[in-house]
Design a protein around this motif. Structure first.
Motif, short mmCIF file in Angstrom:
data_model
loop_
_atom_site.label_atom_id
_atom_site.label_comp_id
_atom_site.label_asym_id
_atom_site.label_seq_id
_atom_site.Cartn_x
_atom_site.Cartn_y
_atom_site.Cartn_z
N ALA A 301 0.83 -1.20 0.00
CA ALA A 301 0.00 0.00 0.00
C ALA A 301 0.86 1.26 0.00
CB ALA A 301 -0.92 0.00 1.21
N THR A 302 0.42 2.26 -0.76
CA THR A 302 1.07 3.57 -0.73
C THR A 302 0.37 4.44 0.30
OG1 THR A 302 1.72 5.49 -2.02
CG2 THR A 302 -0.42 4.54 -2.54
N CYS A 303 1.09 5.41 0.84
CA CYS A 303 0.47 6.33 1.80
C CYS A 303 0.11 7.64 1.13
CB CYS A 303 1.40 6.56 2.99
SG CYS A 303 2.80 7.65 2.66
N VAL A 304 0.47 7.81 -0.16
CA VAL A 304 0.29 9.12 -0.79
C VAL A 304 0.03 8.99 -2.30
CG1 VAL A 304 2.75 9.54 -1.31
CG2 VAL A 304 1.29 11.47 -0.78
N TRP A 305 -0.76 9.92 -2.82
CA TRP A 305 -1.04 10.01 -4.26
C TRP A 305 -0.88 11.47 -4.69
CZ3 TRP A 305 -3.68 6.95 -0.87
CH2 TRP A 305 -3.97 5.63 -1.21
N ASN A 306 -0.64 11.70 -5.98
CA ASN A 306 -0.59 13.05 -6.52
C ASN A 306 -1.67 13.23 -7.57
OD1 ASN A 306 2.17 14.16 -5.48
ND2 ASN A 306 2.58 12.07 -6.17
N LEU A 307 -2.34 14.38 -7.51
CA LEU A 307 -3.29 14.75 -8.56
C LEU A 307 -2.62 15.84 -9.36
CD1 LEU A 307 -6.47 14.95 -6.27
CD2 LEU A 307 -5.72 13.01 -7.65
N SER A 308 -2.14 15.47 -10.54
CA SER A 308 -1.30 16.37 -11.32
C SER A 308 -2.09 16.97 -12.48
CB SER A 308 -0.10 15.58 -11.84
OG SER A 308 0.48 16.22 -12.93
N LEU A 309 -1.93 18.28 -12.66
CA LEU A 309 -2.58 18.96 -13.79
C LEU A 309 -1.60 18.96 -14.95
CD1 LEU A 309 -4.30 22.16 -12.36
CD2 LEU A 309 -5.40 20.32 -13.66
N PRO A 310 -1.85 18.18 -16.01
CA PRO A 310 -0.91 18.13 -17.13
C PRO A 310 -0.75 19.51 -17.75
CG PRO A 310 -2.57 16.40 -17.31
CD PRO A 310 -3.01 17.31 -16.21
N GLY A 311 0.48 19.87 -18.06
CA GLY A 311 0.74 21.16 -18.70
C GLY A 311 1.02 22.28 -17.72
N ALA A 312 0.52 22.16 -16.47
CA ALA A 312 0.74 23.24 -15.50
C ALA A 312 2.15 23.14 -14.94
CB ALA A 312 -0.28 23.14 -14.38
N LYS A 313 2.63 24.26 -14.38
CA LYS A 313 3.98 24.27 -13.81
C LYS A 313 3.93 24.85 -12.41
CE LYS A 313 7.66 24.78 -16.58
NZ LYS A 313 8.64 25.50 -17.40
#
Ligand SMILES: [Zn+2]
Length: 401
Positions: A301-313
């Motif tokens: 199990a992971t303890c963390v996830w990322n919600l990434s906005l493609p193209g954003a910086k």
């Protein structure tokens, strides 16, 4: 009253499962705001919930910081050994029981690292974001699990709701192309002068010796990564442990971002106060902040996830969501782990998991409380035996007149 005296552990467990519901923890929080993320949640497979006492316990053992894991292990080994030894019987039996009980925490730890089992999966309502991991390893790392292939890693990520992951082996550039079941992206984790720098994107091999001499030479790694087309992220726990006073220099040298959560046991002790300072720094300079499973092939199990906005910086390009029990590791003193870890686990139960716990405890309690015939030993055979006796009686021929 009698039940309480004869089955104190089961009764205490029932009480704790119910009491912990009065001070619940959300299953998931946005690491920056501390509040549940409105647009993402954890989905639990049916078997995860059916086996909730096992699922939750193995997750709770997975999300321990190193110092807390040591305390939890030491205290529970001694306590269980004493409990096993003091339960009566011949001396030989007591010693055998004490030893077996002392082994239980090691078996549970090994199960958390190795046992295949259902795991929680992140689902998000927002189709514009990519669920991604920025830092994970294969057996190409010296400390990766032997035989842990890129495909194993991709399956591990897919089961937990990731759509993509960077593969960042130690000082090795990942050059395989894997598109299924998740996209694996090329990266590397460079060790330079007490700092681990996660490099994202096709990083040509860099000459690590040039950056490994002293703190000054280390700073030159960031422009070098830019030169080969990669982003450089400072990894936990190294920047916190070894370079806490150099972070402004890192930023000035061109660092692209910081890990703010990393699930490796030695990084889980990172607490809210220094995380707040790093977030301030990242906000001021518009730097990326990310979470890292830092998976090495151990643990499901992971303890963390990322919600990434493609193209954003920069700062707004990524949101980090994590399990509260993992974030709590840095907030509680290590020696409290033998009791706080279980309490945090129970506070984090959803109602379906709570019902599963209550059902299991009640079934075991009822079974253990069934009156036994004289001479019957405790054991799984009791219910079966009483059933057999009844069937036998019903089938007995009526007495002849
Ligand atoms: Zn790593």
């Amino acid at each position: 009253m009698n039940l309480l005296r004869r089955h104190p552990i089961a009764c205490a467990l029932l009480l704790l499962v119910l009491l912990s519901a009065l001070d619940p923890l959300p299953p998931l929080v946005d690491v920056v705001s501390g509040a549940p993320p409105g647009d993402a949640e954890l989905s639990l497979p049916v078997w995860y919930v059916v086996l909730a006492p096992v699922s939750n316990t193995l997750d709770a053992l997975t999300f321990l910081s190193l110092d807390r894991a040591r305390w939890l292990l030491a205290v529970w080994v001694v306590a269980l050994a004493a409990w096993g030894y003091l339960r009566g019987g011949t001396r030989r039996r007591r010693v055998a029981r004490g030893l077996a009980a002392a082994l239980a925490p090691f078996v549970a730890g090994a199960a958390a690292a190795l046992l295949p089992r259902p795991v929680a999966r992140l689902v998000t309502a927002d189709s514009s974001v990519t669920v991604i991991d920025y830092h994970a390893h294969t057996s190409a790392s010296h400390d990766g699990r032997p035989g842990w292939t890129a495909l194993d890693l991709a399956r591990w990520h897919a089961a937990q709701g990731f759509a993509a992951s960077y593969v960042t082996d130690h000082n090795v550039v990942f050059d395989q192309r894997v598109g299924q079941p998740v996209r694996l992206l090329p990266g590397a984790e460079w060790s330079v002068y007490g700092q681990h720098v996660v490099a994202l994107a096709d990083t040509l091999l860099i000459d690590r010796d040039r950056f490994n001499r002293d703190a000054r030479s280390l700073l030159a790694v960031f422009p070098e990564l830019h030169r080969v087309g990669a982003l450089g992220i400072a990894s936990l726990p190294e920047y916190w442990r070894n370079h806490w006073d150099d972070l402004d220099d890192f930023v000035a040298a061109g660092l692209d971002g910081f890990e703010i959560v990393n699930c490796a046991p030695k990084a889980l002790a990172f607490s809210d106060a220094p995380r707040g300072q790093v977030l301030d720094l990242a906000r001021q300079h518009d730097l990326l902040v990310v979470g890292a499973s830092d998976n090495h092939g151990w643990g499901k199990a992971t303890c963390v996830w990322n919600l990434s906005l493609p193209g954003a910086k920069g700062y707004a390009a990524n949101r980090v969501v994590a399990r509260p029990i993992a974030l709590a590791q840095g907030e509680w003193l290590p020696w409290t782990a033998p009791y706080t870890q279980g309490w945090l686990m129970l506070r984090g139960l959803s109602w379906s998991e709570r019902v599963s716990w209550l059902t299991w405890v009640l079934v075991i309690l009822i079974y253990r409380a069934v009156p036994r015939r004289e001479g019957d030993a405790r054991g799984l055979g009791i219910l079966a035996r009483s059933l057999k006796v009844r069937i036998f009686r019903r089938r007995a021929p009526p007495p002849s007149a």
